[in-house]
Design a protein around this motif. Sequence first.
Motif, short mmCIF file in Angstrom:
data_model
loop_
_atom_site.label_atom_id
_atom_site.label_comp_id
_atom_site.label_asym_id
_atom_site.label_seq_id
_atom_site.Cartn_x
_atom_site.Cartn_y
_atom_site.Cartn_z
N SER A 1 19.53 2.17 5.30
CA SER A 1 19.17 1.73 3.97
C SER A 1 17.68 1.42 3.88
O SER A 1 17.10 0.77 4.76
CB SER A 1 19.97 0.47 3.60
OG SER A 1 19.47 -0.13 2.44
N PHE A 2 17.06 1.86 2.78
CA PHE A 2 15.66 1.52 2.55
C PHE A 2 15.48 0.05 2.15
O PHE A 2 14.36 -0.39 1.96
CB PHE A 2 15.05 2.45 1.50
CG PHE A 2 14.58 3.76 2.08
CD1 PHE A 2 13.48 3.80 2.90
CD2 PHE A 2 15.26 4.93 1.82
CE1 PHE A 2 13.03 5.00 3.45
CE2 PHE A 2 14.84 6.13 2.36
CZ PHE A 2 13.72 6.17 3.18
N ARG A 3 16.58 -0.69 2.04
CA ARG A 3 16.44 -2.13 1.86
C ARG A 3 15.77 -2.78 3.06
O ARG A 3 15.26 -3.89 2.96
CB ARG A 3 17.81 -2.77 1.62
CG ARG A 3 18.40 -2.47 0.25
CD ARG A 3 19.55 -3.39 -0.08
NE ARG A 3 20.11 -3.06 -1.39
CZ ARG A 3 21.17 -2.28 -1.58
NH1 ARG A 3 21.79 -1.76 -0.53
NH2 ARG A 3 21.62 -2.03 -2.78
N ALA A 4 15.78 -2.08 4.20
CA ALA A 4 15.07 -2.60 5.37
C ALA A 4 13.58 -2.75 5.11
O ALA A 4 12.88 -3.46 5.84
CB ALA A 4 15.32 -1.67 6.58
N LEU A 5 13.07 -2.11 4.06
CA LEU A 5 11.65 -2.25 3.72
C LEU A 5 11.31 -3.63 3.18
O LEU A 5 10.14 -3.99 3.11
CB LEU A 5 11.27 -1.19 2.66
CG LEU A 5 11.25 0.27 3.12
CD1 LEU A 5 11.05 1.18 1.92
CD2 LEU A 5 10.16 0.50 4.15
#
Length: 520
Positions: free
Chosen positions: A507-511
């Motif tokens: 997931s790009f929520r890790a950004l």
Amino acid sequence: MRFPEKSRSLRSRLALAVGALALALWGCQSAGGTHEAQLRIALESFPTNLDPRLATDAYSYDLIETLYNGLVRPAGTGGFEPDLAESLTQPDPRTFEITVREGVHFHDGSTLSASDVLCTYRSVMDPLGDSPVRASFDPIQGIEVIDALHLRIRLREPIAAFRDAMTLPILPCALIRADHDFRAAPVGTGFLKFVKSQPPSFIDLEPNADYFRGKTQLPAVRFRNVPNPTTRVLSLMHGDIDLSMNNVSALYVDYLRKKKNLTIQTTPGTNFTYVGFNLQDPVLRDVRVRRAIAHGIDREELVKYRKRGLADLAHAILPHGHWAELKDGPRYDYDPEKARALLDEAGYPEPAGGGPRLKLLYKTSQNKDALRNIEVIRQRLSQIGIEIEIQSYEWGTFFDQIKRGNFQLYSLSWIGVTDPDFYFSVFHSDQTPENGGRNRGRYSNPEVDRLFEQARTQMDQEKRADLYRQAQRILAEDLPYLPLWHERNVAIVSNRVGGFTLDTLASFRALESAYLEEAR
């Protein structure tokens, strides 16, 4: 046929390409030069739709998960955790009492309220709409807004997987009523917000200074469409791209491990790659033909040599170790003799004068890695007498044809499958794309329908798992999909980037926790 030689050839070509393009890249930006204060992320195709109610492709979801929030979000354990919901309780199996977070703002400055949840859900449930997730909200009997921060959702019957539906991002009610174009100009509550788009080249986002979890340390973020796989690799090597996730061929990963300016992160993954069959096709509706294809493809060879060990052989959509996994179902090992016998039985004997037993059309995108995989599949199937014609299209055209059922064979991947209720939208006979579902092969089996319907209302997890195992056993016999592999997640990260940790959902929520070293 083996692939180590092909791997060495690819490395040689890559080395030559590096030399050929180095001067061109130097003219734009050298590895040691001054970088713009911008995180640059490579996509392999341009997102088609940034409205979370309508998006169906993984490239759109890559951005959607940075721009929006739902009431809950997936947790690393396979469950869910509160997101825009401050609290969520179930006084009985059919009722959800929800308190939304106070003081959350959309990117347009408006304040989140319970009415925004109501408007978002009603817009998805609209029978005149074309939301592909509408079926997930069909069980809703009613939604009552109690006050600005509280609402109650009542279901017609208990639905074990309804929390998964509540991951749907929430949109501002005023813009929904104004018929705002969220596809091209998204407005959410996420940690990044939309700035501009230049199709099909890039989409620019910037930090949301008013994000309810606190402003990210990232500077501006550019999602760049880099469709050519070699260009993605070269851009990573030369510092023109800072992050590439699950879109670099496994053949190149070992090569990039040696680059001092890059770090490779890997995790087990849930992404599922498969061959899809059109079950309305006069040839492929015969299960013997589908089983012949399954036995004619050496899937272990693909995983070992094409995926370079960065994948695990799949037997179903659910990943290994999932609580509803079927561990002892039918298997389709590579067995060309059995495949030929099945074709004989289905009425496709080997022609006396030579030539193929039958011809099939295999559709795919223009993704180079996918094309190479399908070329290997074509060679194997030719050995059992099936001639494959490959047609590749740009992503939007390809995906539209698949949704319309205009195919015989195709390959795609499902991204981030967690709850087994996913099977309902993919294989229930009512869930064809015309009805807002994802049953693209038009599979129909009344017993499977019954099992999925029962599993949706079964609140006991072990009993629910048993129903899904029964359904998966039938699916493995009927073979509407041929499972290929579960891909391991691979992130290639520039040393400019700190605080980024790849998760199992890729997931790009890790950004949210990431930053650029020189910007700190």
